[in-house]
Structure formats: C-alpha cells, structure tokens
Design a protein around this motif. Sequence first.
Motif, PDB file in Angstrom:
ATOM      1  N   ALA A 143       0.827  -1.217   0.000  1.00 12.62           N
ATOM      2  CA  ALA A 143       0.000   0.000   0.000  1.00 12.62           C
ATOM      3  C   ALA A 143       0.857   1.261   0.000  1.00 12.62           C
ATOM      4  CB  ALA A 143      -0.935  -0.001   1.215  1.00 12.62           C
ATOM      5  N   ASN A 144       2.041   1.169   0.600  1.00  7.33           N
ATOM      6  CA  ASN A 144       2.916   2.327   0.713  1.00  7.33           C
ATOM      7  C   ASN A 144       3.973   2.376  -0.394  1.00  7.33           C
ATOM      8  OD1 ASN A 144       3.342   4.674   2.254  1.00  7.33           O
ATOM      9  ND2 ASN A 144       5.129   3.753   3.206  1.00  7.33           N
ATOM     10  N   GLN A 149      -4.104  -2.284   5.457  1.00  9.09           N
ATOM     11  CA  GLN A 149      -4.064  -1.449   4.255  1.00  9.09           C
ATOM     12  C   GLN A 149      -4.995  -0.247   4.393  1.00  9.09           C
ATOM     13  OE1 GLN A 149      -4.497  -3.970   0.732  1.00  9.09           O
ATOM     14  NE2 GLN A 149      -2.279  -3.941   0.507  1.00  9.09           N
ATOM     15  N   GLN A 150      -6.141  -0.449   5.023  1.00  3.44           N
ATOM     16  CA  GLN A 150      -7.064   0.665   5.233  1.00  3.44           C
ATOM     17  C   GLN A 150      -6.448   1.711   6.161  1.00  3.44           C
ATOM     18  OE1 GLN A 150      -9.629   1.312   3.441  1.00  3.44           O
ATOM     19  NE2 GLN A 150     -10.124   3.167   4.546  1.00  3.44           N
ATOM     20  N   VAL A 154      -4.223   3.777   3.825  1.00  3.29           N
ATOM     21  CA  VAL A 154      -5.011   4.589   2.900  1.00  3.29           C
ATOM     22  C   VAL A 154      -5.724   5.735   3.621  1.00  3.29           C
ATOM     23  CG1 VAL A 154      -7.023   4.520   1.339  1.00  3.29           C
ATOM     24  CG2 VAL A 154      -5.306   2.716   1.243  1.00  3.29           C
ATOM     25  N   GLY A 179      -3.744  -7.365   0.295  1.00  6.97           N
ATOM     26  CA  GLY A 179      -4.601  -7.106   1.453  1.00  6.97           C
ATOM     27  C   GLY A 179      -5.508  -8.271   1.775  1.00  6.97           C
TER      28      GLY A 179
END
Length: 182
Positions: free
Chosen positions: A73-74, A119-120, A123, A104
């Motif tokens: 995610a990053n 992951q949320q 984000v 995820g």
Amino acid sequence: MSRLKTPALEDLPDGATQVLDKLGAQLGFVPNMFKTIASNPAVLEAVVNLQGTMSRVLDAKTRHTIALAVSEANGCAYCLAIHTYVSSGLGGMSSRDIELARAGSSVDRKRAAAARFAQQLVVSRGRVGDEDLSAVRDAGYTDPEILAIVTVAVQALLTNFLNNVNQTDLDIPAVGAASESA
C-alpha cells in the motif's frame, strides 16, 4: 542508488556492530537498511527494539501478512523484497499467501481481515471507519489485538518511510508488481 550514506563497518558508532552482527545471525545477512540506519544508534535501537517487542504480538504469519500489505500500500520496493524474503524463507508462507498479503488478503480468513485493516490504516492515514473496525472484530480480533495490528502496521510504515527516503539499494531479489507476482 541509496541517497543516504551507509557507513563502513569500521566507522560505525559503538554498539552498532554488535546489533548488526545479531541481525546477520538471525537473517543470514545484514540488510542494507540496517547498515544505513546504524549511522544513528538511537534510530537503530528504536527500530530493532520495536521489531523485537512486536515479535511477541500476534502470530508470525499475521505479522508478515500485515508488513506485506502495508509495504504494498505504501509502495516500498525494499520492504516488499525483504518481507517476501523473510516471509517465505523464515516465516513459512507460500508464494500464494505472500501474493494475497500484498493485495490485502490471505488464504486464512482471519489474517485476511488483518491485512485489509492494515491497508485501510495506510489509505485512511489511521482514520478507519466503524465498518473497518467491525470487519476486523467480526474476524475474531479483540481490541488489544487490534492495537497490535495498528502497531505492526506502523512498524512497517516506519521502515517503509526510511527505505523510501533512502531509496535503499536492494541486497535481495526484487519482487515484481503485485499483478506480476505469482
């Protein structure tokens, strides 16, 4: 090419060499990330101590899953490579589960919920919704375990940021984009 100076072993501050030797014994080599951050003993101590403390929360596959999910995610290529190496070589995760973690998810329903939640976190910059908390609780996580998921995610973010700033030279095989991994 790395953007921050990596000191020669003989130029490391007192105590850093012993920490690197211990890491090398655990992993089979000393990752470039640790060689670079060894130039600042307080940062090295913070990262190593956090990793050591967090190794006592959740199970290893869940921690690896979170680290992979957060690193994907990053967008941290170095962390994806090192976490893939550790997850498969030392953590016993299959290539399929590593691929799912990056997306995820997981082959395990409970770990999948932790990966989605992690992951949320990235984000939303920690501003998860009630539905996100409900989903991770419904998967069987307690509030103390949710605190652990958040902290493991932050641990991964810390090393993501260090490596993204540095553009740390890969000293292990690179991994492809998530859609390319198998």
